[in-house]
Structure formats: structure tokens, C-alpha cells
Design a protein around this motif. Sequence first.
Motif, PDB file in Angstrom:
ATOM      1  N   ILE A   1     -27.816-101.639  -6.641  1.00  0.00           N
ATOM      2  CA  ILE A   1     -27.550-102.895  -7.353  1.00  0.00           C
ATOM      3  C   ILE A   1     -28.425-102.988  -8.607  1.00  0.00           C
ATOM      4  O   ILE A   1     -27.960-103.377  -9.685  1.00  0.00           O
ATOM      5  CB  ILE A   1     -27.815-104.113  -6.441  1.00  0.00           C
ATOM      6  CG1 ILE A   1     -26.973-104.041  -5.172  1.00  0.00           C
ATOM      7  CG2 ILE A   1     -27.548-105.416  -7.183  1.00  0.00           C
ATOM      8  CD1 ILE A   1     -25.542-104.408  -5.318  1.00  0.00           C
TER       9      ILE A   1
ATOM     10  N   TYR B   1     -27.148 -99.948 -11.060  1.00  0.00           N
ATOM     11  CA  TYR B   1     -25.766 -99.990 -11.535  1.00  0.00           C
ATOM     12  C   TYR B   1     -25.486-101.253 -12.336  1.00  0.00           C
ATOM     13  O   TYR B   1     -24.853-101.209 -13.377  1.00  0.00           O
ATOM     14  CB  TYR B   1     -24.807 -99.894 -10.342  1.00  0.00           C
ATOM     15  CG  TYR B   1     -23.364 -99.770 -10.753  1.00  0.00           C
ATOM     16  CD1 TYR B   1     -22.848 -98.538 -11.153  1.00  0.00           C
ATOM     17  CD2 TYR B   1     -22.522-100.875 -10.763  1.00  0.00           C
ATOM     18  CE1 TYR B   1     -21.536 -98.422 -11.556  1.00  0.00           C
ATOM     19  CE2 TYR B   1     -21.208-100.758 -11.163  1.00  0.00           C
ATOM     20  CZ  TYR B   1     -20.719 -99.527 -11.561  1.00  0.00           C
ATOM     21  OH  TYR B   1     -19.419 -99.408 -11.968  1.00  0.00           O
TER      22      TYR B   1
ATOM     23  N   GLU C   1     -40.329 -87.904 -11.792  1.00  0.00           N
ATOM     24  CA  GLU C   1     -39.258 -88.713 -12.379  1.00  0.00           C
ATOM     25  C   GLU C   1     -39.522 -90.210 -12.171  1.00  0.00           C
ATOM     26  O   GLU C   1     -39.165 -91.024 -13.020  1.00  0.00           O
ATOM     27  CB  GLU C   1     -37.901 -88.303 -11.789  1.00  0.00           C
ATOM     28  CG  GLU C   1     -37.411 -86.992 -12.389  1.00  0.00           C
ATOM     29  CD  GLU C   1     -36.131 -86.468 -11.756  1.00  0.00           C
ATOM     30  OE1 GLU C   1     -35.478 -85.624 -12.371  1.00  0.00           O
ATOM     31  OE2 GLU C   1     -35.786 -86.896 -10.633  1.00  0.00           O
TER      32      GLU C   1
ATOM     33  N   MET D   1     -33.686 -91.463 -19.733  1.00  0.00           N
ATOM     34  CA  MET D   1     -32.258 -91.182 -19.859  1.00  0.00           C
ATOM     35  C   MET D   1     -32.025 -90.132 -20.953  1.00  0.00           C
ATOM     36  O   MET D   1     -31.284 -89.179 -20.749  1.00  0.00           O
ATOM     37  CB  MET D   1     -31.537 -92.491 -20.186  1.00  0.00           C
ATOM     38  CG  MET D   1     -30.061 -92.477 -19.962  1.00  0.00           C
ATOM     39  SD  MET D   1     -29.213 -92.114 -21.467  1.00  0.00           S
ATOM     40  CE  MET D   1     -29.169 -93.724 -22.242  1.00  0.00           C
TER      41      MET D   1
ATOM     42  N   ILE E   1     -32.741 -87.292 -17.492  1.00  0.00           N
ATOM     43  CA  ILE E   1     -32.998 -87.720 -16.115  1.00  0.00           C
ATOM     44  C   ILE E   1     -31.904 -88.707 -15.716  1.00  0.00           C
ATOM     45  O   ILE E   1     -31.595 -89.633 -16.465  1.00  0.00           O
ATOM     46  CB  ILE E   1     -34.397 -88.358 -16.008  1.00  0.00           C
ATOM     47  CG1 ILE E   1     -35.457 -87.284 -16.257  1.00  0.00           C
ATOM     48  CG2 ILE E   1     -34.599 -89.006 -14.647  1.00  0.00           C
ATOM     49  CD1 ILE E   1     -36.856 -87.816 -16.457  1.00  0.00           C
TER      50      ILE E   1
ATOM     51  N   LYS F   1     -29.683 -92.390 -10.291  1.00  0.00           N
ATOM     52  CA  LYS F   1     -30.019 -91.636  -9.080  1.00  0.00           C
ATOM     53  C   LYS F   1     -31.499 -91.829  -8.727  1.00  0.00           C
ATOM     54  O   LYS F   1     -31.842 -92.055  -7.554  1.00  0.00           O
ATOM     55  CB  LYS F   1     -29.713 -90.147  -9.319  1.00  0.00           C
ATOM     56  CG  LYS F   1     -29.732 -89.315  -8.047  1.00  0.00           C
ATOM     57  CD  LYS F   1     -29.340 -87.875  -8.345  1.00  0.00           C
ATOM     58  CE  LYS F   1     -30.454 -86.960  -7.934  1.00  0.00           C
ATOM     59  NZ  LYS F   1     -30.337 -85.622  -8.494  1.00  0.00           N
TER      60      LYS F   1
END
Lengths: 337, 348, 502
Positions: free
Chosen positions: B136, B139, B214, B226, B230, B234
Motif C-alpha cells: 500500500i 504502490y 538497498e 529509482m 533499484i 519491491k
Amino acid sequence: MTTQNQKLKMALTSTPMILIYVIAVFCIVVSIRQPAFLSPATAINIGRAGIFTMCFAICEMVVIISGGIDVSFPAVGCVAMYVPLYLNYHGMLPDNVFAFFGLAMFIGLIFGILNGILVSYLKLPPLIATLATSSIASGGLILALGTREFTTLPPSLEALYRVNLVTYTDAATGFTYPLTILFLVPVALCVVMALVMHFTMLGRGLYAIGGDANAARIAGFNVRLLQFFAYIFCGVAAGATAMIYTTLMHSSTTTALMGDEMIIIAACVVGGCRLTGGHGNVGGTILGVLLITLVQTNLNMLGIPTSWQTFAVGLVLLLGAILTSIQAKRQTKLGKI
Amino acid sequence: MSEPKLTKDRRLPGFLRDTHIVTIIGLMVLVCIIMMILSPSDFFSGKNLVSMIFQFPEYGILAFGMMACMIAGGIDLSLVGIMNLSGVLAALILKNMVQMDGTTVLNPGMVLPALILAIVVAIVVGAACGAFNGFIIGYFGLPAMLVTLCGLQLYTGLAYGITGGPAINGMCDAFKNIANGTIPGTGIPIVLLIFIVVLAAVVFIMKCTVFGHEIYFLGSNAKAAMYSGINTLKVTIMTYMFSGILGGISGILITSHLNSAKSSNGSTYTLLTLLIVVLGGIHPDGGKGRVLGVTLAVLLLQMIANGFSLMHVSQNAKTFANGCLLIAALVLSVVLEKRAEKKAAAAS
Amino acid sequence: MSEEIFLKLEGIKKSFGGVHALKGVDLEIRKGEVHCLAGENGCGKSTLIKAISGVHEPDEGSIWIDGEKVEKMKPMDAINRGIQVIYQDFAVFPNLTVAENIALNGELKNKAKLVNWKEIHETAAKAMEQVGAHIDPDVKLERLSVANKQMVAIGRAIVNDAKLLILDEPTTALTAREVEKLWAIVRNLKEKGIAIMIVNHKLDEIYRIADRLTILRNGAYVSSGPISEYDQARFTRDMTGKDISGEKYNAAASEEEILRVEHLTRSGAFEDVSFTLRKGDVLGLTGLLGSGRGEIGEALFGIAPAESGRVVLNGKEITIKSVADAMANDIGYVPEDRLTQGLFMQRSIQDNTIASSIRRYMKGARLDEQGMEDATKHWIKEIGIVAPSPKPAVRTLSGGNAQKVVIAKWLNTDPKLFILDGPTVGVDIGAKSEIHGILHNLAQQGIGIIVISDDLPELVQNCNKIVVMRDGKVAAEVDNSIDEISLSNLLIGANEEEVESK
């Protein structure tokens, strides 16, 4: 260029409208299952149940709009409801409504100042700072005064409790549903805060610092003072609300309100406040409180056991949060103008 | 850049350069000294040390979950909810699979499978709850604070709905032993072993794996992560899942420790874990902090808590003191940061 | 333009912790003129703006506003004297409406306690009329494009009785059309007698709008005068302290093709883009903002993938739908904004260097700490990052060094194609030419290099092939024999007439 049609579509799918649809659907479903739902008694019940939620939600809304969060108000509220009754019990406070409410608000003020110092002067993260205030308030209260439960009100508060605005008597069952005069408090608070947030520089300043604190500083707003105001307002109003709670529930304990912060934050977020600050208004918050109160009080009418209430509130909060995210994405999709 | 300053720093081992860690060690020494004056015989007795060991692992492990999320730039307020949900499910499995009559087990053959199943379910449920939080957050791009508050409500609500309110009590002795027993013949508490294994795993993950690095990258600058290739969604999901797994392990420990599972156990742990990680030098904005600092902070708080209980001070005094300590720790980190900034400005 | 001076600075000095940011700067701005303040990065432009707007008090020197000497100026004093700064981020409120953003400051200045919404709308309408923009006053700022946000910021400055409007790098985020509109507004304001100071370092833009020019270098005043006194050579010399070097990058002729892009399209960003890159080429990709130059880089790196078209890398057709795809095909990308997209400022040089290649340091179950350190040391030496060890945090590095760390991050992945968006933005001259040297070396080693930039001199000097984008399409493909003025005309698509009328 936005055409009239598009504007209408936007208005019909805006967050408050979606809330109204959800509330309407909920009411319709409940009233199909329980026709008794559609009666003035329900309205009075919800009005009664929503009194503290509404007041606390307005407090929290002001803080969230300013770009902060306050999770200390339940603990502060407990101090504010417990100390006056404790002092009165030990004969150190006169039995007077104004004394009770005054002291409760004073206690709220003290903790509001503490939060204000932590957040606006020391620049601590609001969530963690107010969590600390919360434990100082509740730990310190029990440490200093011990745990008791006051279940009988002093006469002055008892008298206040007995004043009702309207009383509805169900013709069929003969039950009476009184609506207390204290219902006017959240009504007045909503009206006043709606005016303050919209028509005063104070209110616009709160929106401004929540939107971009740096821009607000450049424009000449006193960012610290505004943040301070938000926390102090929240503390004072939470203190008064706690005293209303005691009056209506006939109870004052050291832990009565603990854990309530979730429901209040849920109401604000569902009502369109963004935790990143700068967004939200009184109207949306009222709708959020209405929805949460409906879910809380009428879940069993849908055949869901009350033990699932916590979960249901969580679900409403989750969906509300996702809705704001989807609305924001939709707006970016519309493109810049 | 000033070269002499760097060479001067090299004289000290790495962790001693960390002001937070030095502060915690200093505070631990202070607590020892105070207790030496107040009640030396009690505080330094073997019995007291063992009793301390039985207490800290359950919230210590939670603190590592909070730490991972905070390093990743978020926060996990749902840990206590995950802990109780896992605990409730584990307790239910044990109650249903192991038939009891009073304290005697009627079907001893089922004890081991039940135990294993309960532990596996607790960890899997923890992982699932955590992954849900992470999904949540990642995304929908919602603030971690909001999502995990919501998660707390959801998982606590699930646990409450499942139990219907009352606690589940009276699990078999084998389960009780996890948190209350010692390794036969040695007197070493089993929980200590579990804590050490978890600590080793956390250190390994944070320091020696790609995932650990990470997490730090994500917390330092999510956008740059990003742009460095990476997969931020995830990593976010995995971080909260990691936290959730630790919540599940804690759930087993607290349920075993109290021999009781309900939705409202350990409600003070959210504050406590936040206090631990902030005291341990994890920056609330993410990207910074060490496992060592958090571990020391766990031990320090256990020493303080223990000192309080030896002095017969109530739980509420502890809550009060923890609140004050949290503010002090935050103020300290703000002051240190300002000082470091001033130094950096003067040096550049 | 009158000869009357509005703002005069004399010998302004300012230092921070022993560093001299301004070493005695003079500046004169006349009423109703467009004055350009130019200089390389780190020349003290932003410190000077802060001194003028009362944010920093100068250590030495004096400031006259409207003929009156001003001492100990505070930001509010500067505003009251009519100085308005429009910063690059505009300092607007995203959550408030256009009308409020324009009028709120004025209400604040009047110490109003209540908000008169009617008055706010009137003020906003007046401001919009003066600026000549038409934006719905009830829209929230977060929905506006950058250009319209800028209009709101200018409108806000105008209604606050600006006498001197300072625009800090106003064109960086604007498309060609938006820049033209901005210049029209600036000319309009100039006619009303408002002095305008524009911070800019692009000569072609300065020619289009400025009356006079002041150049700073390393915190010191270099020269000042009417724009007609400056030609390309003098401008470059005054800016950099060096003459233009005639040397240009020329690739050894090779037929070996590294990258071929055919008909690449992403709707709303770029359309039917084709080009090839041969071994040894440094390909420049240019265009104004919104022309699609940056978007092509993002598409090739999978951040915003193309919808159709072919990409052939080293003879193999590849599909790029995500960053992971791009990295699997050994494509490296240095993003436009180093601070927010390129670097982990708090983390060490080593962490930054291995950020994209961390997986190759897995030795069994754990990471090879020594291997990562060795790799970082290798790159520190190889591309000349000035740092004592791999351990200091990147935030302690200068802009040029930090950019080299971003480059090292990608070189450590052994890229076959290396895309750099604005590789030398905010980089001092020395490091700039070093970075160009690195790129030339890489190209000669057979790595495909694409430089996306709007710095025309940089492109002409360092690329042997330049693809010019306009409105999402390839407008031209030229070699480096082109001069900057013609290149600039290609960018804006100006025909001869327009060029002459200037």
C-alpha cells in the motif's frame, strides 16, 4: 480548458461527494435490514455518539492542516477530565461548571504549549514528539494521582447533564431519546472553525504553512507562531471535550480516552485531510465523522458482531486513504493547465 | 574536505566515532553507577541479570523491525498489531491441536507438529501483514505513518474479531518454555538464544546483503534509488515484510511469555520501540543508523526498566520516564545534527 | 529606459565561515531596464540576490535604493522598498488557489486579520491583467504548469508594488513558447518603469531580452555594460576567464554501429525519432524544454518507456520497458538533477559508486566489502575524483566531484551505452573539461555516449554529431562545424526574418 461538463463531472466525483454516496448507501442498506433505523431516534443517537468524535476531529484537523499530527490528545484529555474531578473530590476545587471546564482547558493549554515547543521550536517530528507527550501525560497522571474511577458527577456537572435540547419519545415503545444541550458545542465549534479557517488570516496561514512552510516564511507568515497555535488550540479544545465526555458518560478515569486517536485520525483522513498538510476542511471532516460514527454505532445492524468494529474502522480508514491517492493520481492524469 | 580531520578520526574504531553510541554507552555506565549506589546487591545479582534476559527480547526484536522501516525512510506503527495477530493465531492453533486437561497434555504426539505449525503461521502471517503495508505504501505512494496506523487498526481489529475480546490462555508447557525456559543443563534462557540468532540475522541482512544496502539507499533518497535501477516498490514491500516477520517472532515470544494471547497485549511497545530506535541513533528521516546502536539502546532501556522495578517504581513511572527520555533523545539528535552541520559549513 | 538609477551596490563583500562568497561586487540597475546578471556556477549570483533582498547582510560595502543609502536591511524592508525576488521554486503554495497566492502576501503586509475574498479576487484579476495572463483564479496552484506558476509568482510581485523584479534563472523549466511569452511580459513590465534583473548564463537568451549586462566570476565583479558591447568572445572570456578554445572533439572514422534508434515514439513526448551512433561518436541531443530531448533519454533508460519504435544496440534489437530492462542491456543514465535523482548525499562515495552494481559484489551469501572498496578506489583514481578515501559522504564534495561520482556509479556497471542528461550543469570550469575528457575517452573505448544538453557551446565543442529536437520531432541532425547562433536558431525554429528583427 475545462468545459462546463468536465467541471460537473469533477464535482460529482470529488471526495466529499463520494463520502456522501457511501454514507447514503450505508444508510439505505441498514434501513433495508432494520426499518427501525429510519427514525428520529437514530439521528439523536448518532448526534449523541458523535459529540466527542466531532470535537476531537476538529482539533486534529487543525493540526493536520498545519502539516503536523497530534496523537497526544487522548492522554491530555484523560488528564483534563481526571484532575478536576480528583481535586473536587478532595475538596480543592469548587463545584462549579466553569471551574471544571476552565481547569480542563488550562491543562490542555499546558500540554499544547509543550507540544508547540517540541514541534515548532525544537523541530522534532510531530508524531514522535506528541507520542512522547502522550506518555508523559498519562504516565505522569497516574504516577501523581493514582488510578481511581469517578462515576458520580459533582452536582454542577450533573445539572448540566440533565439539560436537554430536545427529547424524542418513540410512540411505539415508549422509550425516550434525549439530546443533550452539549450537542451545541460541536455545532458551535464547527461553525466557528469553518469561519476561522476560511475568513481569517490565521486560518489561511495554517493552510499556507501546511502547503509549503518555506514559502510561508518568505511570504512573511510567522510559521512558528502558527504551528504553536495549532497545538495549543488542539490541547485546549481537547481539554474541554474531555470534560464533556465525563459529563455525558458519567465517568472519569485515567485511561478512558486512550486509543481514541485512531478513530479521530481516521475521520479526518476519510474527510479529506492529507497527513502531508495543507488540505482538508470542516465540511469534509463532518462527513468523515458522520461515516465513522455510523459504522461504529450501526455495524451490528448489518449483522456484523461488534467485536469486528475495530477492524471495520481500519478498513474504512484504509479505503479512505487509498481514495485520496487515487484522486490525486486522477488529477495528475488530467494534466497541468 | 579537510584531510587532517579524517586522519584524526581514524584513531578511533568506527563505532566509537558515532556520538549516539558513545552516549548510550555513557548512559549505561551511568545507570550501573546509580544502581551500584542504590541497591548493588540486587542489581548485579545473577538472578537479576537472568530476569532481565527474559524481558527484553520481545520488544528488542520489534525494535529491529521499526529500525528497518525507519532506515528505509518510513515508520512501522503496526508492529504491535502484527505481534498480537500472530500471537492470537499461534495460540489458537496450539489450543485446537493440543488437547489439554488442566495442565496435562492428552495427545503428546501432537505437541511438536502444533508448535512448528504455530510458529510457521505466526511468521507467515507477520510477513503477509508487513507485505500488505509495504504494498500500500509503495504502490499508492501514501505516507507510511498513515498506512501503518491503518494497519495497526486492521490487524488489532482482526485479532480482536477472532478472539471476540477475551484472552486465549493456558497453552501447553512446551510453548510456554519458549520464552520462559532455559536450555536444559545450562541455565541459559532460550529467548536469549533466539534474540542472538535474530540479532545476527538482522546484522547480516543490514550489513552484508544487497537488500540491506538497498534499504539504506531507499531511505537516503528514494528517487535516486529509482534512477540507480533499484526496484523501489519491491524493496519497500520487502522492508515492511521483514519488519512484519520480526513482529511475528515477537508475537510468539510475548504469547509464550505471558502464556496468553489477546489483541491488546504490549500496547506500550509502540512508544518503547520508537524510543529505542531514536535513542539508538536511527534518524527519523531515514537513511542513517546502525544495528549496534539499536541493540545497545535495547539493553540500556532494559537496565533502566529493571532499575525501576528494583526500586519498586510503578509501570506508569516507566511510561513517564520513557516519554521524557524520548524527547531528550530527539533533542540530543537535533542538537548533534546542528553541530555537525555547522562544522561541515565551516569546513567547506 | 531612463538614466535614473534604482539600485546601486558598491563593494559588497560577504563571507561565510572564512569563505569569500562575494569579494567586492558593484552593480547598478536603472529604472525600467532589463539587466542581466551572468556568471558561471558558484560565482556568487545567489549570494548577491540574497544581499539585495535583505536575507544576508553584507560584511562590507553599501547599498543605495532609489538614491537612499540603506543599512541593515531585513527581507521585509526590501519588500517594502519594492524589491521582489522570484526564486526558481517560486515559493508558492500548492494547496491554495491562484487568487490567494497572488493576494495573500499583500493582505499579510497590510496586517489584515480577516480575509476579504472579494478583494482577493479583485487583486488577482488586476495582477493577471497587468501580467497579461489568463488563469482561472479559483484553480489550486498544484494543478498549474511551471510556466503558469511563474506567471502567478510574477503577478504576486506586481501587486506588491515591485519596482525591481529579480528573476532567478527564469527560463530553465520553460518551453520555447513559454519563454517567448515570459519575455513579452518582461518587456511589458519594463515599459511600466519596473526594473528587472534576470539571472541567466545563456548568451542567446540574454541577447533577446537584456539591455545591460553584469558579469561576475568567483565572487568578484568582472565587467558591466550595454549588451551591444558584448560579443560571443568577450562574453565567454569574461564569464570563464579563458578564451574560447577552438578545439573540438572529432571521432576517428568508424562504420561500426553501436546504437540505432528507429521511429521511437511516446505520445505526448516525442514522435518518430531516429538516429544512429557509431563507435567513437559522442552524440549530442538538444532542444528546448518540452522538445522531447530529456524524454528520449528517459525512454532509453526505461523510466518512461517508448510506446513504439525499434532500438538496436550493438547489432541486437532490444526492448526497454523498465529500468531493469535498460540495465540488463548495459545502458547507463546520468539524470538531469544530480541532487535529487543522482546521488545519495548522506552516504559515502563508496556506497554511491556501487549503488547500481551492488549485485556483482555478492560473494557466496554476503557482500564483498573489500571488493567494493577497491572498485571505488579504482574510479577515484581513474576519473580523478578529489577525495581522501572512499568513505566521506558525497555531500562534502563539490558539484564537479559529485557529478564524477554519478559517472563512476555507471562506469562501474560496464555500460555499452551511456546517456548523460545535463552532465555539467552546476559544475565549475575545471571539472567541466575533465568530465568532457572522460566522455571522449569512453567514446574512443567504444562506449556509446549520448549527451543531452541545452548548453550549446558545450555541445559544439564536445560532440561530433548533434541531433536537434523541436516539438517532439527531430528537427535536424548536424555535425560540430555549426556555430552556436545557427544552432540556437535551429532550436527555436526561427526563420531568417525573426533573427534579423532582433
